[in-house]
Design a protein around this motif. Structure first.
Motif, short mmCIF file in Angstrom:
data_model
loop_
_atom_site.label_atom_id
_atom_site.label_comp_id
_atom_site.label_asym_id
_atom_site.label_seq_id
_atom_site.Cartn_x
_atom_site.Cartn_y
_atom_site.Cartn_z
N ALA A 46 0.82 -1.21 0.00
CA ALA A 46 0.00 0.00 0.00
C ALA A 46 0.85 1.26 0.00
CB ALA A 46 -0.92 0.00 1.23
N LEU A 47 2.02 1.22 0.66
CA LEU A 47 2.83 2.43 0.82
C LEU A 47 3.69 2.72 -0.40
CD1 LEU A 47 4.09 2.45 4.49
CD2 LEU A 47 2.76 4.19 3.35
N ALA A 48 4.16 1.66 -1.09
CA ALA A 48 5.12 1.87 -2.17
C ALA A 48 4.58 2.77 -3.29
CB ALA A 48 5.59 0.52 -2.71
N GLN B 208 6.18 6.47 -4.40
CA GLN B 208 6.68 6.74 -5.75
C GLN B 208 5.92 7.88 -6.41
OE1 GLN B 208 6.71 2.83 -7.57
NE2 GLN B 208 8.89 2.77 -7.16
N LEU B 209 4.61 8.01 -6.10
CA LEU B 209 3.86 9.14 -6.64
C LEU B 209 4.42 10.46 -6.11
CD1 LEU B 209 1.36 9.67 -8.41
CD2 LEU B 209 0.05 9.84 -6.32
N PHE B 210 4.76 10.48 -4.81
CA PHE B 210 5.36 11.68 -4.23
C PHE B 210 6.73 11.95 -4.84
CE2 PHE B 210 7.57 13.84 -0.63
CZ PHE B 210 6.89 15.02 -0.75
N GLY B 211 7.47 10.88 -5.17
CA GLY B 211 8.77 11.07 -5.81
C GLY B 211 8.63 11.72 -7.17
N GLY C 30 15.79 16.46 -8.73
CA GLY C 30 16.04 15.13 -9.27
C GLY C 30 16.59 14.16 -8.24
N PHE C 31 17.51 14.64 -7.40
CA PHE C 31 18.14 13.71 -6.45
C PHE C 31 17.13 13.21 -5.41
CE2 PHE C 31 20.48 12.66 -2.65
CZ PHE C 31 21.43 11.80 -3.15
N GLN C 32 16.37 14.15 -4.80
CA GLN C 32 15.43 13.75 -3.76
C GLN C 32 14.31 12.89 -4.35
OE1 GLN C 32 16.69 16.77 -4.18
NE2 GLN C 32 16.77 17.94 -2.29
N LEU D 15 11.78 7.51 -5.29
CA LEU D 15 11.39 6.41 -6.19
C LEU D 15 12.13 5.13 -5.82
CD1 LEU D 15 11.30 8.21 -9.65
CD2 LEU D 15 9.38 7.26 -8.43
N ALA D 16 13.43 5.27 -5.51
CA ALA D 16 14.20 4.09 -5.11
C ALA D 16 13.69 3.53 -3.79
CB ALA D 16 15.68 4.46 -4.99
N ALA D 17 13.24 4.42 -2.87
CA ALA D 17 12.73 3.94 -1.59
C ALA D 17 11.49 3.08 -1.78
CB ALA D 17 12.42 5.13 -0.68
N GLY D 18 10.64 3.44 -2.77
CA GLY D 18 9.47 2.60 -3.04
C GLY D 18 9.85 1.21 -3.50
N VAL D 19 10.80 1.12 -4.44
CA VAL D 19 11.23 -0.19 -4.94
C VAL D 19 11.91 -0.99 -3.83
CG1 VAL D 19 12.67 -1.33 -6.64
CG2 VAL D 19 11.44 0.71 -7.27
N ILE D 20 12.77 -0.32 -3.03
CA ILE D 20 13.49 -1.02 -1.97
C ILE D 20 12.52 -1.51 -0.91
CG2 ILE D 20 15.12 -0.62 -0.09
CD1 ILE D 20 16.74 1.08 -1.94
N LEU D 21 11.44 -0.73 -0.63
CA LEU D 21 10.44 -1.18 0.34
C LEU D 21 9.78 -2.47 -0.13
CD1 LEU D 21 8.86 -0.49 2.90
CD2 LEU D 21 7.23 0.70 1.49
#
Lengths: 81, 162
Positions: free
Chosen positions: B16-18, B22-25, B39-41, B46-52
């Motif tokens: 549910a969170l991912a 990613q939308l916020f990214g 771009g960096f943040q 986006l990477a945090a969503g995939v890693i989650l």
């Protein structure tokens, strides 16, 4: 009112830093380091540096904490010293 | 972390969170040139969503978003977009990343700069996202029990021990 919030944040910063250094459980140390970073990001934002605080929150609390946990999962969970 | 989590709550919460992360990214990347972020943040989010997803459902999850093999080539493409946008402005006779000199028909100069910065932010976001996922995948690579520590061979059981 603002200085009161900042004093609480500084106390939280010192507490989490001391915890991260002193605790023997490496997973708890990683969590304390992540809490330290999040407190640091809140302090940056309270000083007016929104961009720096945002970067600190995303990278420090979001990515580096996960890397710490992945590194702990590759080794033993407790320190031996 | 290498195998799916035992708890249903963790798996459902991760799923549910991912997408929200990613939308916020994507929001942060698109609005990066006139508000905090960039771009960096956005790439890190986006990477945090995939890693989650990979943490909760095992490292084989979300391979259709970024596969482990494709991560580094896509990061190179992102760096190429970043550097190539600057090189295009050199070809039109301006300075490096001086977007205003590129003649785009129908768009005046301030908007060319606007879209140039957006393109650079997109390249940075792509490079940062895939590079962070590649670092995470490399950290979870199979530990070799034969060289050195005995504990290195059984990481999953070690984490579950209270």
């Amino acid at each position: 009112m603002n200085w009161l919030i900042e004093i609480v944040l500084y106390l939280l910063l010192l507490t989490t830093a001391f915890l991260a250094l002193s605790v023997k459980d490496l997973l708890a140390a990683a969590a304390a380091a992540t809490a330290f970073t999040l407190t640091m990001a809140l302090l940056f934002i309270s000083m007016g540096a929104i961009d720096v605080g945002f970067t600190e929150a995303v990278v420090g609390a979001g990515i580096v904490g996960v890397y710490f946990i992945a590194a702990v999962s590759q080794t033993s969970r407790r320190t031996r010293d | 972390m290498t195998s799916p989590s035992q708890s249903v709550i963790i798996i459902v919460a991760g799923r549910a969170l991912a997408p929200l992360i990613q939308l916020f990214g994507i929001y942060v990347i698109i609005h990066g040139h006139y508000s905090p972020g960039g771009g960096f943040q956005g790439g890190a989010l986006l990477a945090a969503g995939v890693i989650l997803l990979r943490m909760t459902e095992g490292r084989c999850a979300a391979q259709s978003e970024i596969s482990t093999e494709a991560a580094i080539p896509v990061a190179s493409i992102g760096a190429l977009i970043f550097a190539g946008t600057g090189l295009v402005t050199l070809a039109f006779g301006g300075h490096y990343m001086d977007y205003g000199v590129v003649p785009v028909p129908g768009i005046e100069e301030p908007m060319v700069r606007y879209y140039g910065i957006l393109l650079v932010e997109f390249g940075i976001g792509l490079a940062v996202m895939t590079a962070l996922v590649a670092i995470f995948d490399d950290m979870l690579d199979d530990p070799s029990p034969e060289n050195g520590d005995v504990d290195a061979g059984k990481p999953a059981e070690d984490l579950k021990r209270p």
